[in-house]
Write an enzyme that holds these catalytic residues in place. Sequence first.
Site, PDB file in Angstrom:
ATOM      1  N   TYR D 143      34.063  37.669  35.586  1.00  0.00           N
ATOM      2  CA  TYR D 143      35.340  37.324  36.226  1.00  0.00           C
ATOM      3  C   TYR D 143      36.414  37.646  35.189  1.00  0.00           C
ATOM      4  O   TYR D 143      36.564  36.937  34.203  1.00  0.00           O
ATOM      5  CB  TYR D 143      35.285  35.839  36.553  1.00  0.00           C
ATOM      6  CG  TYR D 143      36.392  35.233  37.373  1.00  0.00           C
ATOM      7  CD1 TYR D 143      37.502  35.936  37.792  1.00  0.00           C
ATOM      8  CD2 TYR D 143      36.301  33.894  37.758  1.00  0.00           C
ATOM      9  CE1 TYR D 143      38.492  35.336  38.564  1.00  0.00           C
ATOM     10  CE2 TYR D 143      37.282  33.279  38.525  1.00  0.00           C
ATOM     11  CZ  TYR D 143      38.375  34.003  38.924  1.00  0.00           C
ATOM     12  OH  TYR D 143      39.351  33.392  39.680  1.00  0.00           O
ATOM     13  N   LYS D 171      34.495  40.674  39.261  1.00  0.00           N
ATOM     14  CA  LYS D 171      35.662  40.267  40.039  1.00  0.00           C
ATOM     15  C   LYS D 171      36.859  40.497  39.146  1.00  0.00           C
ATOM     16  O   LYS D 171      37.035  39.817  38.135  1.00  0.00           O
ATOM     17  CB  LYS D 171      35.571  38.796  40.434  1.00  0.00           C
ATOM     18  CG  LYS D 171      36.852  38.264  41.081  1.00  0.00           C
ATOM     19  CD  LYS D 171      36.782  36.785  41.345  1.00  0.00           C
ATOM     20  CE  LYS D 171      38.014  36.239  42.065  1.00  0.00           C
ATOM     21  NZ  LYS D 171      39.296  36.815  41.703  1.00  0.00           N
TER      22      LYS D 171
END
EC number: 4.3.3.7
Lengths: 314, 314, 314, 314
Positions: D143, D171
């Site tokens: 992330y 992400k």
Amino acid sequence: MTATAAVREGTPTGVIPPLLTPLTADGELDIPSLERLVARHLDAGVDGLFVLGSSGEAAFFDDAMRERVLGAVTGIVAGQVPLLIGVIDMQTSRAIQHVRTAERFSPAGIVATAPFYAITGPDEIDTHFRALAAASPAPLWAYDIPVCVHTKLSPAHLVHLGADGVLAGVKDSSGDDVSFRRLVAMDRAAGTGLALLTGHEVVVDGAYLAGAHGSVPGLANVEPAGYVRMHRAAMAEDWETVRTEQDRLAALFEIVFQPVGKVGPAAGVGAFKTALRELGVFTTNTMSTPMAALGDEDAAHIRAVLAEASLLEA
Amino acid sequence: MTATAAVREGTPTGVIPPLLTPLTADGELDIPSLERLVARHLDAGVDGLFVLGSSGEAAFFDDAMRERVLGAVTGIVAGQVPLLIGVIDMQTSRAIQHVRTAERFSPAGIVATAPFYAITGPDEIDTHFRALAAASPAPLWAYDIPVCVHTKLSPAHLVHLGADGVLAGVKDSSGDDVSFRRLVAMDRAAGTGLALLTGHEVVVDGAYLAGAHGSVPGLANVEPAGYVRMHRAAMAEDWETVRTEQDRLAALFEIVFQPVGKVGPAAGVGAFKTALRELGVFTTNTMSTPMAALGDEDAAHIRAVLAEASLLEA
Amino acid sequence: MTATAAVREGTPTGVIPPLLTPLTADGELDIPSLERLVARHLDAGVDGLFVLGSSGEAAFFDDAMRERVLGAVTGIVAGQVPLLIGVIDMQTSRAIQHVRTAERFSPAGIVATAPFYAITGPDEIDTHFRALAAASPAPLWAYDIPVCVHTKLSPAHLVHLGADGVLAGVKDSSGDDVSFRRLVAMDRAAGTGLALLTGHEVVVDGAYLAGAHGSVPGLANVEPAGYVRMHRAAMAEDWETVRTEQDRLAALFEIVFQPVGKVGPAAGVGAFKTALRELGVFTTNTMSTPMAALGDEDAAHIRAVLAEASLLEA
Amino acid sequence: MTATAAVREGTPTGVIPPLLTPLTADGELDIPSLERLVARHLDAGVDGLFVLGSSGEAAFFDDAMRERVLGAVTGIVAGQVPLLIGVIDMQTSRAIQHVRTAERFSPAGIVATAPFYAITGPDEIDTHFRALAAASPAPLWAYDIPVCVHTKLSPAHLVHLGADGVLAGVKDSSGDDVSFRRLVAMDRAAGTGLALLTGHEVVVDGAYLAGAHGSVPGLANVEPAGYVRMHRAAMAEDWETVRTEQDRLAALFEIVFQPVGKVGPAAGVGAFKTALRELGVFTTNTMSTPMAALGDEDAAHIRAVLAEASLLEA
């Protein structure tokens, strides 16, 4: 809905590369190389040229050198495409001096950053752009480049200045694509008619989807034809071609990551100049003081990327 | 051990305020106010003056205005104290032009920042300072001001440049007191003899304990006598007096936090100029374009701080 | 005027080192090393200990490890000096859980940072500290450490929270000595009685001149006696001794700049742990995952600094 | 060339909204609102859900609350779409604890940020992700969210971790579209098969052109159907529809700029929750401590944007 909002009459859009400044080994303006560079741009079909931008090393030049560059470029271009002229300087009064000089070269637009060195806020930025616009009838463009001036211009402020007739366009080198999209949307909603160009070489495709009117990519000095094809495809809404061209140009952009131990224009502009030397366009890859030219090892890696992109034989 | 290491023969130390530039209501250099300001400094016993620094609004001036300021100041000072002259500009070539101008005014030192706008690394910074030193026989000072140039000069690099004879001194406006202490220690260990001055108005006392040779406080424009007393006390190792003076000056420095909705020099220099107008030294509190002068409400708050510090009657 | 303003009854001041957490080679709490470390602090005469701070690697511990450290330290210290206990965590609800645990160990104070990870503004920071204060009768301290939480606590806000009885003290690790001086002055003016400690190892002397009540120096794990002597000298206003001790400790602090290729606590706490191993206090220099221990080459450089400071034979 | 590179067998792609966490007025998990929210997502045809992300307020939850959310969501979703589960925490050891909990809920992937609070470098980040991957057979996602953790993950490092089997996907909430394009290109060149999702609501179209496999837009909580239509159009290379949907969603995103005097999730997630309350999906717009819910005036402006987007009657 068309891809882009209408801009004001006479405002250049499309591919407007920030023109590099070739130097001789002893740091003087290299006219033959400049002639070859401009010819390469014109042959590729660019829509204009941006002179004395960051990629053009304007920040490193004294006033005489800036004027020499303007004289040479306008002579070579001879009106074949419109010119945007940069007036990058610390604060309003010096920038106005550059405006006065620029005016003498019949610019299609004058491009100014926010003030820098001394910290300023929105009020001073507003006064700055209004003072520059008042100093000349030439259309004024805002150059949003926080990595250099350490201030981000807000979309709402830009559109407000556009609505007031202060600005004709924006060159966005902010790297903030969320802000750029909001700028496009606000400009469209307000009917301001700002010309909105992106300066980010590898995400021009997304900017076109968002509604950009063109691009000002430093990499276009190395490969203008690709950016011209991408722009024509975007205007024709042929997104598959847009993407294919962008992917190829993004691969070519890897040249700027080859220099070891260098940052800023010493790496980026240094890579462009070295590539152009390898391509036979420039005679040297000399950089402005205090930057050193890239060495042989960096040049070898840059040649490899050029070969990969079929710009050089391997 | 004495409080401070020896500096090179002829290098000024002590209190060297960064001279403000008073302006008339229409933005011209205000000579009578400048005369009063210089007299106030000389009466207070300052050890030198720093002309064309950040507080002097040099970043906002064109070349003619810079030269006008130098001419006026050298005329008024008439050799009574040594002058440091700032050559703040984006990159090496323009800074060298300012060096050429400065030389004509017999500076005791020339003060240059790291390059800015275009990102540079340690190699370029090194070349920059060496090129400036080579351009003039006048001693060169480094001006470490990351809030404006967005690069921090490393203590090891500064001492290295000092050992090579490139630098004679450092004006530290970095706000990084850990770095400043390391600079003092490295300079002492290497026997470099750099003059090390701090630019931070409210922590000069700690800098003296650390071994600073003096200070360049913008606030000294408002109250030079306090900074002179603090420096004399520090040299005499009378730390109780040092602290008392510093506490009083720190209270006075609150004038820079009074302006509402302003940042940078519009607030800080604006507060100094407004205080000097209230004290009868300046005729106006006019600021350079694009900055607006402080208004009546800000001035009222500044007057209250001046009264609290017994510089004005309440 | 005395050197420092009065603090509230029962609030610890003076030298309160942030206790390191010695680990065995397999990462478990190393009790014998911890006993030696605490004995070293107590023998030196420290005024308290700060457990589970940044230097104590609290950010790397799960709840069970935090509790193990608290249990071991309180057992070893056995009430000989007061303990401040850190409750560092992202946002209010987890920090309150740490407060609940800390309470069981009879802290003299609980030390909390501003919220982090998710961006918060002044309103959320205010609510955060008020919620923590409401969660426990133990005095609450604010830990101002923008390098970790990326928010600077404003002096005015801290004094406001002090006046409202929310805060008893501040551990300032901001590196912003201008802000610290303003905090001292505002606290004194408001009569808030906050205990104001600095966390910056090499400029504690300046903080004492400014009115700090003590220090929380990570380096005190390596040399607590020097910090204790400096504090006693400061309280006696013997500034020559303050400076001599600070200069010696600043030279010793160079150990944190020896590790090559490491940043943050891997370098700083790594250097402290390595020094303590070389001094025979710690059995290993093991660091918490994901940090690696310093290697032999870094250790050799650290030994050289220790020898220079006469803590080791050369 | 197809729009996107192949990802590994079983790795979810497409629209995977970061699920908001509805709260009752007293801050408890609001199950009926959660049921309505999940139903809205499933009805729209989302490809998965990301639970305990930044938009889900995971940073504000203690462990019990995190587990309550996981239990409720998995119960309601009942396997209809795959779940990614966030394990956001400061450093490796706590993140591993969250991995252990997440495992019990059969995640399709586990999503971890770089370490934060304590500064870490590339070596520690590498160790961190490898330790998390070793802790569980569930696929690990990185992330990339520098605005919260203050470290940017480099494309080269991510692809290296992908090639080593440590990472299954990324992400990207970095806002750095140049970096994202390089990530896509490097992943494709190396044949790593990383799933590459963007988290930026208003420039998803450009990310699709660049080769993103999907999106994780917080705004999809308010309008999942638009993001699903945009993704399907992108996969079909119907860029005109992509742009039309993106423009509409970008206009809707203006809700996050309506709150006055708020920053971070108090503004952004606060706007999403308020919009969902106005749409009848949520019962309240309550936020986690220390954030306050948006007030009536902000809600009125949000309603106006919803009406403009035809989600509410004006």
